[in-house]
Write an enzyme that holds these catalytic residues in place. Sequence first.
Site, short mmCIF file in Angstrom:
data_model
loop_
_atom_site.label_atom_id
_atom_site.label_comp_id
_atom_site.label_asym_id
_atom_site.label_seq_id
_atom_site.Cartn_x
_atom_site.Cartn_y
_atom_site.Cartn_z
N GLU A 273 -41.32 -20.61 -3.61
CA GLU A 273 -40.82 -20.71 -4.98
C GLU A 273 -41.81 -21.00 -6.01
O GLU A 273 -42.77 -22.00 -5.54
CB GLU A 273 -39.68 -21.85 -5.02
CG GLU A 273 -38.93 -21.89 -6.36
CD GLU A 273 -37.70 -22.73 -6.37
OE1 GLU A 273 -36.83 -22.16 -5.67
OE2 GLU A 273 -37.63 -23.94 -6.74
N THR B 20 -37.58 -20.25 -10.73
CA THR B 20 -36.75 -20.90 -11.20
C THR B 20 -36.38 -20.72 -12.81
O THR B 20 -37.16 -20.08 -13.41
CB THR B 20 -37.10 -22.60 -10.91
OG1 THR B 20 -38.11 -22.88 -11.64
CG2 THR B 20 -37.17 -22.74 -9.67
N ALA C 206 -20.70 -22.98 -11.01
CA ALA C 206 -21.56 -21.52 -10.60
C ALA C 206 -20.78 -20.59 -9.95
O ALA C 206 -21.03 -19.47 -10.32
CB ALA C 206 -22.56 -22.11 -9.68
N TYR D 101 -25.81 -27.89 -0.68
CA TYR D 101 -26.44 -29.23 -0.52
C TYR D 101 -26.07 -29.91 0.80
O TYR D 101 -24.95 -30.49 0.98
CB TYR D 101 -25.88 -30.03 -1.70
CG TYR D 101 -25.92 -29.28 -3.19
CD1 TYR D 101 -27.30 -29.90 -3.67
CD2 TYR D 101 -25.33 -28.54 -3.75
CE1 TYR D 101 -27.57 -29.11 -5.07
CE2 TYR D 101 -25.69 -27.70 -4.73
CZ TYR D 101 -26.76 -28.08 -5.47
OH TYR D 101 -27.15 -27.63 -6.42
P1 FAD Z 1 -22.07 -25.91 -8.94
O1 FAD Z 1 -21.84 -25.11 -7.67
O2 FAD Z 1 -21.04 -25.42 -9.80
O3 FAD Z 1 -21.72 -27.37 -8.48
C1 FAD Z 1 -21.97 -28.40 -9.35
C2 FAD Z 1 -21.01 -29.47 -9.03
O4 FAD Z 1 -19.55 -29.06 -9.42
C3 FAD Z 1 -20.86 -29.98 -7.48
O5 FAD Z 1 -20.87 -31.22 -7.56
C4 FAD Z 1 -19.83 -29.05 -7.07
O6 FAD Z 1 -19.08 -29.81 -5.87
C5 FAD Z 1 -18.73 -29.28 -8.36
N1 FAD Z 1 -17.96 -28.26 -8.37
C6 FAD Z 1 -18.06 -26.93 -7.96
N2 FAD Z 1 -16.87 -25.95 -8.18
C7 FAD Z 1 -16.16 -26.74 -8.52
C8 FAD Z 1 -14.74 -26.78 -9.01
N3 FAD Z 1 -14.13 -25.29 -9.15
N4 FAD Z 1 -13.81 -27.71 -9.33
C9 FAD Z 1 -14.53 -29.05 -9.56
N5 FAD Z 1 -15.80 -29.04 -9.14
C10 FAD Z 1 -16.52 -28.14 -8.56
N6 FAD Z 1 -31.61 -26.03 -11.65
C11 FAD Z 1 -32.20 -25.46 -12.78
O7 FAD Z 1 -32.12 -25.81 -13.92
N7 FAD Z 1 -32.94 -24.34 -12.57
C12 FAD Z 1 -33.19 -23.57 -11.17
O8 FAD Z 1 -33.66 -22.76 -11.19
C13 FAD Z 1 -32.39 -24.29 -10.24
N8 FAD Z 1 -32.67 -23.66 -8.85
C14 FAD Z 1 -32.08 -24.30 -7.88
C15 FAD Z 1 -32.19 -23.89 -6.68
C16 FAD Z 1 -31.64 -24.51 -5.58
C17 FAD Z 1 -31.71 -23.80 -4.13
C18 FAD Z 1 -30.71 -25.57 -5.76
C19 FAD Z 1 -30.36 -26.45 -4.51
C20 FAD Z 1 -30.78 -26.13 -6.85
C21 FAD Z 1 -31.29 -25.55 -8.04
N9 FAD Z 1 -31.31 -26.35 -9.27
C22 FAD Z 1 -31.75 -25.54 -10.39
C23 FAD Z 1 -30.41 -27.29 -9.56
C24 FAD Z 1 -29.12 -27.05 -9.71
O9 FAD Z 1 -28.93 -26.38 -10.99
C25 FAD Z 1 -28.34 -28.58 -9.84
O10 FAD Z 1 -28.16 -28.78 -8.71
C26 FAD Z 1 -26.87 -28.33 -10.59
O11 FAD Z 1 -26.67 -29.82 -10.76
C27 FAD Z 1 -25.77 -27.79 -9.63
O12 FAD Z 1 -25.88 -26.55 -9.64
P2 FAD Z 1 -24.69 -25.44 -8.59
O13 FAD Z 1 -25.14 -24.27 -9.24
O14 FAD Z 1 -25.13 -26.05 -7.34
O15 FAD Z 1 -23.37 -25.81 -9.33
#
Ligand code: FAD
Length: 287
Positions: free
Chosen positions: A17, A48, A123, A144
């Site tokens: 990455e 990223t 997401a 996670y």
């Molecule tokens: P989600 O999947 O939306 O989850 C976020 C939170 O919401 C979690 O606590 C989940 O349990 C909760 N949730 C999900 N769906 C629901 C629902 N329907 N109802 C209620 N709660 C819900 N950040 C950056 O800024 N740029 C990057 O390029 C980047 N790359 C990453 C790559 C990887 C492999 C990882 C693991 C993380 C990365 N991050 C990046 C960090 C990431 O953006 C953060 O961890 C962010 O807080 C969560 O993103 P997510 O896509 O997992 O969110």
Amino acid sequence: MKITDILNSKEPSISFEVFPPKQESGLESVKAAAGAIAAMKPSFMSVTYGAGGSTSKLTVEVASDITNLHNIPVLPHLTCVASTKEHVRGMLDQIHANNIDNIMALRGDLPKDGIICNDYKHASDLIADIRSIDPDICIGGACYPEGHIECEHKSDDINFLKLKVDAGCDFLTTQMFFDNNIFYNFLYRIKDKGINVPVLPGIMPITTAKQLSRSVALSGTSVPERFRAIVDRFGDDPAAMRQAGIVYAAEQIIDLIANGVTHIHVYSMNKPDVAKDILAALNGIVG
Ligand code: FAD
């Protein structure tokens, strides 16, 4: 090339990455670092996306170089917390225009200034929207093994992960972890919930004590006693800490491969020297 085609192969492989610069002025040095990592022929590279979308254009620019100049499959990231639907469509247009077949679809961290856009909440909303626009693009999502830092109960986090996969996510990449047993346990728990897409473990080589404290504060990742002892002993000695961190990450990767995991993603943080040393430590095992 789609990441899922790479993940279907039985040969062990390593991907790396990189992150884009914060400003356009840093573009050439990031491109140089990405080019040096690409020259090591990883299975793919991810790029990223800056929090709040500040560097969105630069993400695609670095990604385009990796695939169109260096011929390495690429995975640009996109976050939606501060994105409008229009912005996402524009990003997809750029991705298509650069012959890129993959996208990592994320919510992004909630901005400290509280400015969010309400077009997407999670997401899973972004993934569903991308899938409705492009039925063919390969979509990755984040997961996670220790639970997302905002989620109180791990079981809820896995239920939300299932929604994400059902929305059209083709594979998952994990947050960093320093104890492989946490990852193996996570794999059992998600299988139990019917999540069957490939899961790519994300390994971060820790080369300074500061990097460890910053990463742990952001992610909530736990640090096993064995690794804490390494940081306590070598944290003040840069050369020793770097060496110990690389060996620790390489040992994690060897254990993963020994336990049947084929593909590993390494958070190489724009450091070709770290990528090179990780590959050297795996010589004879990978590639
Ligand atoms: P989600 O999947 O939306 O989850 C976020 C939170 O919401 C979690 O606590 C989940 O349990 C909760 N949730 C999900 N769906 C629901 C629902 N329907 N109802 C209620 N709660 C819900 N950040 C950056 O800024 N740029 C990057 O390029 C980047 N790359 C990453 C790559 C990887 C492999 C990882 C693991 C993380 C990365 N991050 C990046 C960090 C990431 O953006 C953060 O961890 C962010 O807080 C969560 O993103 P997510 O896509 O997992 O969110």
